[in-house]
Design a protein around this motif. Structure first.
Motif, PDB file in Angstrom:
ATOM      1  N   LEU A   1       0.846  -1.195   0.000  1.00 38.23           N
ATOM      2  CA  LEU A   1       0.000   0.000   0.000  1.00 38.23           C
ATOM      3  C   LEU A   1       0.884   1.248   0.000  1.00 38.23           C
ATOM      4  O   LEU A   1       1.901   1.289   0.693  1.00 38.23           O
ATOM      5  CB  LEU A   1      -0.836  -0.001   1.289  1.00 38.23           C
ATOM      6  CG  LEU A   1      -1.896   1.083   1.373  1.00 38.23           C
ATOM      7  CD1 LEU A   1      -3.236   0.520   0.864  1.00 38.23           C
ATOM      8  CD2 LEU A   1      -2.097   1.573   2.804  1.00 38.23           C
TER       9      LEU A   1
ATOM     10  N   THR B   1       1.890  -4.940   8.529  1.00 44.31           N
ATOM     11  CA  THR B   1       2.898  -3.870   8.438  1.00 44.31           C
ATOM     12  C   THR B   1       3.116  -3.338   7.023  1.00 44.31           C
ATOM     13  O   THR B   1       3.602  -2.228   6.834  1.00 44.31           O
ATOM     14  CB  THR B   1       4.225  -4.352   9.066  1.00 44.31           C
ATOM     15  OG1 THR B   1       5.050  -3.230   9.345  1.00 44.31           O
ATOM     16  CG2 THR B   1       4.978  -5.326   8.164  1.00 44.31           C
TER      17      THR B   1
ATOM     18  N   VAL C   1       6.085   0.971   7.394  1.00 43.05           N
ATOM     19  CA  VAL C   1       6.177   2.374   7.811  1.00 43.05           C
ATOM     20  C   VAL C   1       5.826   2.607   9.285  1.00 43.05           C
ATOM     21  O   VAL C   1       6.478   3.416   9.957  1.00 43.05           O
ATOM     22  CB  VAL C   1       5.307   3.314   6.928  1.00 43.05           C
ATOM     23  CG1 VAL C   1       5.981   3.574   5.602  1.00 43.05           C
ATOM     24  CG2 VAL C   1       3.899   2.773   6.746  1.00 43.05           C
TER      25      VAL C   1
ATOM     26  N   ASP D   1       2.800  -9.508   8.841  1.00 41.77           N
ATOM     27  CA  ASP D   1       1.934  -9.431   7.657  1.00 41.77           C
ATOM     28  C   ASP D   1       1.723 -10.852   7.155  1.00 41.77           C
ATOM     29  O   ASP D   1       2.620 -11.687   7.278  1.00 41.77           O
ATOM     30  CB  ASP D   1       2.572  -8.570   6.553  1.00 41.77           C
ATOM     31  CG  ASP D   1       1.517  -7.886   5.696  1.00 41.77           C
ATOM     32  OD1 ASP D   1       1.380  -6.656   5.763  1.00 41.77           O
ATOM     33  OD2 ASP D   1       0.799  -8.620   4.952  1.00 41.77           O
ATOM     34  N   ARG D   2       0.550 -11.111   6.608  1.00 46.02           N
ATOM     35  CA  ARG D   2       0.348 -12.471   6.062  1.00 46.02           C
ATOM     36  C   ARG D   2       0.901 -12.545   4.643  1.00 46.02           C
ATOM     37  O   ARG D   2       1.061 -13.636   4.098  1.00 46.02           O
ATOM     38  CB  ARG D   2      -1.131 -12.824   6.063  1.00 46.02           C
ATOM     39  CG  ARG D   2      -1.919 -12.083   5.026  1.00 46.02           C
ATOM     40  CD  ARG D   2      -3.290 -12.655   4.821  1.00 46.02           C
ATOM     41  NE  ARG D   2      -4.029 -11.753   3.955  1.00 46.02           N
ATOM     42  CZ  ARG D   2      -5.332 -11.769   3.814  1.00 46.02           C
ATOM     43  NH1 ARG D   2      -6.039 -12.644   4.478  1.00 46.02           N
ATOM     44  NH2 ARG D   2      -5.931 -10.936   3.007  1.00 46.02           N
ATOM     45  N   ASP D   3       1.184 -11.377   4.056  1.00 45.96           N
ATOM     46  CA  ASP D   3       1.632 -11.333   2.670  1.00 45.96           C
ATOM     47  C   ASP D   3       3.169 -11.305   2.617  1.00 45.96           C
ATOM     48  O   ASP D   3       3.795 -10.329   3.046  1.00 45.96           O
ATOM     49  CB  ASP D   3       1.044 -10.080   2.009  1.00 45.96           C
ATOM     50  CG  ASP D   3       1.455  -9.980   0.569  1.00 45.96           C
ATOM     51  OD1 ASP D   3       1.221 -10.945  -0.177  1.00 45.96           O
ATOM     52  OD2 ASP D   3       2.053  -8.953   0.191  1.00 45.96           O
TER      53      ASP D   3
ATOM     54  N   GLY E   1       2.341 -14.136   8.977  1.00 45.69           N
ATOM     55  CA  GLY E   1       1.175 -14.877   9.479  1.00 45.69           C
ATOM     56  C   GLY E   1      -0.056 -14.000   9.587  1.00 45.69           C
ATOM     57  O   GLY E   1      -0.014 -12.779   9.432  1.00 45.69           O
ATOM     58  N   ASP E   2      -1.150 -14.709   9.880  1.00 40.67           N
ATOM     59  CA  ASP E   2      -2.450 -14.073   9.983  1.00 40.67           C
ATOM     60  C   ASP E   2      -2.555 -13.344  11.334  1.00 40.67           C
ATOM     61  O   ASP E   2      -2.227 -13.949  12.362  1.00 40.67           O
ATOM     62  CB  ASP E   2      -3.488 -15.208   9.922  1.00 40.67           C
ATOM     63  CG  ASP E   2      -4.810 -14.706   9.445  1.00 40.67           C
ATOM     64  OD1 ASP E   2      -4.889 -14.282   8.291  1.00 40.67           O
ATOM     65  OD2 ASP E   2      -5.759 -14.744  10.248  1.00 40.67           O
ATOM     66  N   TRP E   3      -2.950 -12.098  11.362  1.00 39.71           N
ATOM     67  CA  TRP E   3      -3.105 -11.279  12.562  1.00 39.71           C
ATOM     68  C   TRP E   3      -2.349 -11.822  13.773  1.00 39.71           C
ATOM     69  O   TRP E   3      -1.130 -11.961  13.732  1.00 39.71           O
ATOM     70  CB  TRP E   3      -4.591 -11.038  12.868  1.00 39.71           C
ATOM     71  CG  TRP E   3      -5.310 -10.337  11.721  1.00 39.71           C
ATOM     72  CD1 TRP E   3      -6.522 -10.670  11.181  1.00 39.71           C
ATOM     73  CD2 TRP E   3      -4.856  -9.186  10.965  1.00 39.71           C
ATOM     74  NE1 TRP E   3      -6.844  -9.822  10.152  1.00 39.71           N
ATOM     75  CE2 TRP E   3      -5.852  -8.912   9.990  1.00 39.71           C
ATOM     76  CE3 TRP E   3      -3.719  -8.373  10.978  1.00 39.71           C
ATOM     77  CZ2 TRP E   3      -5.741  -7.865   9.072  1.00 39.71           C
ATOM     78  CZ3 TRP E   3      -3.608  -7.333  10.067  1.00 39.71           C
ATOM     79  CH2 TRP E   3      -4.612  -7.107   9.147  1.00 39.71           C
TER      80      TRP E   3
ATOM     81  N   PRO F   1      -6.912  -3.716   6.346  1.00 36.33           N
ATOM     82  CA  PRO F   1      -7.853  -3.454   5.254  1.00 36.33           C
ATOM     83  C   PRO F   1      -9.210  -3.080   5.870  1.00 36.33           C
ATOM     84  O   PRO F   1      -9.632  -3.719   6.836  1.00 36.33           O
ATOM     85  CB  PRO F   1      -7.944  -4.817   4.544  1.00 36.33           C
ATOM     86  CG  PRO F   1      -6.713  -5.564   4.958  1.00 36.33           C
ATOM     87  CD  PRO F   1      -6.397  -5.088   6.342  1.00 36.33           C
TER      88      PRO F   1
HETATM   89  C1  LIG Z   1      -3.970  -1.140   4.635  1.00 34.85           C
HETATM   90  S1  LIG Z   1      -2.491  -2.120   4.473  1.00 34.85           S
HETATM   91  C2  LIG Z   1      -1.442  -1.285   5.641  1.00 34.85           C
HETATM   92  C3  LIG Z   1       0.016  -1.357   5.321  1.00 34.85           C
HETATM   93  C4  LIG Z   1       0.902  -0.471   6.234  1.00 34.85           C
HETATM   94  N1  LIG Z   1       0.745  -0.832   7.620  1.00 34.85           N
HETATM   95  C5  LIG Z   1       0.529   0.995   6.057  1.00 34.85           C
HETATM   96  O1  LIG Z   1      -0.100   1.563   6.937  1.00 34.85           O
HETATM   97  O2  LIG Z   1       0.871   1.564   5.009  1.00 34.85           O
HETATM   98  C6  LIG Z   1      -3.005  -3.590   5.296  1.00 34.85           C
HETATM   99  C7  LIG Z   1      -1.904  -4.646   5.423  1.00 34.85           C
HETATM  100  O3  LIG Z   1      -2.472  -5.752   6.167  1.00 34.85           O
HETATM  101  C8  LIG Z   1      -2.047  -6.957   5.563  1.00 34.85           C
HETATM  102  N2  LIG Z   1      -3.053  -7.983   5.885  1.00 34.85           N
HETATM  103  C9  LIG Z   1      -4.267  -8.166   5.306  1.00 34.85           C
HETATM  104  N3  LIG Z   1      -4.921  -9.201   5.882  1.00 34.85           N
HETATM  105  C10 LIG Z   1      -4.093  -9.689   6.835  1.00 34.85           C
HETATM  106  C11 LIG Z   1      -4.207 -10.754   7.777  1.00 34.85           C
HETATM  107  N4  LIG Z   1      -5.292 -11.534   7.821  1.00 34.85           N
HETATM  108  N5  LIG Z   1      -3.175 -10.948   8.628  1.00 34.85           N
HETATM  109  C12 LIG Z   1      -2.066 -10.172   8.564  1.00 34.85           C
HETATM  110  N6  LIG Z   1      -1.891  -9.145   7.696  1.00 34.85           N
HETATM  111  C13 LIG Z   1      -2.906  -8.900   6.845  1.00 34.85           C
HETATM  112  C14 LIG Z   1      -1.945  -6.638   4.095  1.00 34.85           C
HETATM  113  O4  LIG Z   1      -1.097  -7.565   3.433  1.00 34.85           O
HETATM  114  C15 LIG Z   1      -1.414  -5.212   4.124  1.00 34.85           C
HETATM  115  O5  LIG Z   1      -0.012  -5.192   4.091  1.00 34.85           O
END
Ligand SMILES: C[S@@+](CC[C@H](N)C(=O)[O-])C[C@H]1O[C@@H](n2cnc3c(N)ncnc32)[C@H](O)[C@@H]1O
Length: 294
Positions: free
Chosen positions: A94, A130, A134, A152-154, A181-183, A203
């Motif tokens: 993002l 993350t 940032v 981050d899960r990605d 990993g997931d949350w 998100p």
């Molecule tokens: C809105 S972006 C925010 C990125 C960064 N923290 C910022 O503020 O610019 C949301 C982030 O959450 C991650 N994400 C989405 N679903 C997730 C989940 N279930 N577990 C962990 N991370 C997740 C996405 O891959 C993405 O990097």
């Protein structure tokens, strides 16, 4: 004997004017010219009547073309400064937003409150989702002695965060740990009940809202970073409801939200059992961040 007339190249002044006319945006124009010339605005103003190297002219044309196609400036430049921390920004993450810079400010206020309550301890922070890193990177840069676990899960996002971390001041970088990993599943179990501040920009767009987003967002930010699910609240709910167990006594959760989600976020924090919760506003006066304390 024939003579070839070499056409003299454009000066920076001519390029500045032509770029400004094409983009219709003086701020973007300045950013692109600084990027291509490698000079800051003050140095560039002193060189306005110098001729630009042809390679710089070609690169400027390519960047202008991308701007005209609607690509966000941060992505065109490939880097951005977030609360003083320089980060790489590409298609994997993002684009960092100014409202998130404010969310970090709210998280730091919570950290400072906890440091007043428990002076001397190294504070523990978790940054969920993350992305480019940032939030985590700015917190360790601004608060000495603070440790951040950033998840981050990605995996592609974590690669970007890793590369941004490698360019952070060495001491601050040792205080960030990246985990996939997931949350909350990404966190080590020994953090349970010990985290001072959980901060997240999850998100929060609903599936049906995605098609109506501005093209600069819809066409360039990763779908998985924007869209939470059918209601848009799915990830916020998961983060809020599980937060109290992970937080230390007096700890806080700080979550970026969309303005229309303020009431739902407050209700969720009540259901989760937080002692108090408020929604803080952004600079435009719109509700922007849930701040909840156990
Ligand atoms: C809105 S972006 C925010 C990125 C960064 N923290 C910022 O503020 O610019 C949301 C982030 O959450 C991650 N994400 C989405 N679903 C997730 C989940 N279930 N577990 C962990 N991370 C997740 C996405 O891959 C993405 O990097």
């Amino acid at each position: 004997m024939s003579q070839r007339a070499e056409s003299p190249g454009a000066t920076w002044r001519q390029l500045w004017r032509a770029t400004s006319e094409k983009l219709g945006d003086p701020v973007h124009t300045r950013w692109l010219l600084e990027e291509v010339s490698g000079a800051d605005a003050a140095a560039l103003l002193r060189r306005l009547d110098d001729r630009a190297p042809p390679t710089d002219v070609v690169r400027l044309e390519s960047l202008v073309r991308r701007c005209l196609q609607g690509e966000p400036l941060q992505r065109v430049l490939g880097h951005w400064t977030f609360r003083g921390v320089e980060v790489v920004v590409d298609s994997r993450v993002l684009v960092p937003r100014p409202e998130t810079e404010l969310v970090v400010g709210f998280a730091i206020s919570e950290l400072d409150r906890l440091c007043r309550l428990r002076p001397g301890d190294g504070a523990i922070v978790v940054d969920l989702g993350t992305g480019s890193g940032v939030i985590a990177l700015s917190i360790v840069s601004e608060r000495e002695g603070t440790f951040v676990t950033a998840t981050d899960r990605d995996l592609a996002s974590l690669e970007v965060a890793e590369s941004n971390l490698s360019r952070l001041a060495a001491e601050a970088a040792t205080r960030v740990q990246l985990r996939a990993g997931d949350w909350y599943e990404a966190l080590p179990e020994d953090l349970f009940g010990r985290i001072d501040v959980i901060v997240s920009n999850p998100p929060y767009v609903a599936e049906r809202e995605w098609a109506d987003l501005e093209p600069a967002v819809r066409d360039f930010d990763p779908f998985g970073a924007l869209v939470a699910g059918p209601s848009g609240l799915e990830d916020i709910e998961e983060i809020v409801l599980s937060a109290p167990g992970w937080l230390a006594e007096h700890g806080a959760l700080v979550v970026e939200i969309a303005p229309h989600q303020a009431l739902s976020a407050l209700e969720l924090s009540r259901s989760a059992g937080f002692r108090e919760a408020v929604v803080e506003e952004d600079l435009a006066g719109r509700p922007r961040a849930l701040v909840a304390r156990v």
